[in-house]
Design an enzyme around this catalytic site. Sequence first.
Site, short mmCIF file in Angstrom:
data_model
loop_
_atom_site.label_atom_id
_atom_site.label_comp_id
_atom_site.label_asym_id
_atom_site.label_seq_id
_atom_site.Cartn_x
_atom_site.Cartn_y
_atom_site.Cartn_z
N GLU A 252 -40.89 82.18 11.86
CA GLU A 252 -41.06 80.91 11.09
C GLU A 252 -41.76 81.22 9.77
OE1 GLU A 252 -44.65 80.14 13.87
OE2 GLU A 252 -43.60 80.40 15.68
N LYS B 102 -49.63 68.95 12.04
CA LYS B 102 -49.15 68.46 12.94
C LYS B 102 -49.40 67.76 12.11
CE LYS B 102 -48.05 71.89 16.45
NZ LYS B 102 -48.08 71.95 18.34
N PHE C 253 -40.41 70.38 27.59
CA PHE C 253 -41.27 69.17 26.03
C PHE C 253 -40.58 69.05 24.89
CE2 PHE C 253 -43.15 73.52 26.55
CZ PHE C 253 -43.69 73.89 25.91
N ASN D 68 -51.95 68.00 18.86
CA ASN D 68 -52.94 68.76 19.10
C ASN D 68 -52.60 69.60 17.39
OD1 ASN D 68 -50.03 70.66 18.83
ND2 ASN D 68 -51.06 72.12 20.84
N TYR E 298 -38.32 75.09 16.90
CA TYR E 298 -39.14 75.13 18.05
C TYR E 298 -38.07 75.39 19.12
CZ TYR E 298 -43.79 73.67 17.35
OH TYR E 298 -44.93 73.79 17.04
N HIS F 135 -50.38 74.35 14.29
CA HIS F 135 -49.64 74.83 14.89
C HIS F 135 -49.97 76.75 14.54
CE1 HIS F 135 -45.82 77.86 16.24
NE2 HIS F 135 -46.01 78.30 15.21
N1 UDP Z 1 -46.45 72.06 24.38
C1 UDP Z 1 -46.57 70.31 24.58
N2 UDP Z 1 -46.81 70.34 26.45
C2 UDP Z 1 -46.73 71.54 27.37
C3 UDP Z 1 -47.58 72.58 26.60
C4 UDP Z 1 -46.70 72.81 24.63
O1 UDP Z 1 -45.90 68.66 24.10
O2 UDP Z 1 -46.98 71.72 28.05
C5 UDP Z 1 -46.04 71.41 22.60
C6 UDP Z 1 -47.55 71.31 22.01
O3 UDP Z 1 -47.35 70.71 20.96
C7 UDP Z 1 -48.05 73.57 21.58
C8 UDP Z 1 -46.29 73.33 21.40
O4 UDP Z 1 -45.50 72.59 22.30
O5 UDP Z 1 -48.49 73.44 20.51
C9 UDP Z 1 -45.68 74.62 21.68
O6 UDP Z 1 -46.18 75.34 22.51
P1 UDP Z 1 -46.60 76.84 22.80
O7 UDP Z 1 -47.06 77.11 24.62
O8 UDP Z 1 -46.08 77.86 22.24
O9 UDP Z 1 -48.06 76.82 22.19
P2 UDP Z 1 -48.95 76.97 21.22
O10 UDP Z 1 -48.37 78.10 20.52
O11 UDP Z 1 -48.40 75.89 20.05
O12 UDP Z 1 -50.40 76.79 21.64
#
Ligand code: UDP
Length: 137
Positions: free
Chosen positions: A126, A9, A57, A112, A49, A115
Amino acid sequence: MEKTLVIIKPDAVKKNLIGEIISRFEKNGLRVAAVKKIKMTKEEAKGFYIVHKDRPFYESLTDFMSEGPIVVMVLEGENAITKVRKIMGATNPAQAEEGTIRKDFAENIERNAVHGSDSQQSAAYEIPYFFSALEIL
Ligand code: UDP
């Protein structure tokens, strides 16, 4: 052999962590089948997304994902989807296990670092979002 889509990211690319992050996947037996550096538009981030379109979010996440360059890649290996998720760590770095990428490099739950596809169904959406069949070797 399973394939999964991984993104380094914008936060991690900015911190010059591309090599470090790819190396963690390679050391765990995953193989890079395709890789490129790109910058998504806001619309492209929203499309990627789309499953999160109703989440609170979504706007902030898609702003973040289009703020700078990212590295997208297809990783291949046995149980690649589960393996990648384990190496990445929990979405929220505060809950991520020691030694995971997110524990070491994530700034917060949004910024974070990485992905990884969360299922075969997600990977099937994807991977072709970024790569044609001819680009995956
Ligand atoms: N995210 C966020 N706030 C939240 C949860 C997710 O900003 O409360 C963002 C974060 O960058 C995350 C992405 O949205 O990696 C996709 O969320 P997901 O729940 O799919 O998490 P992942 O599969 O990436 O762990």
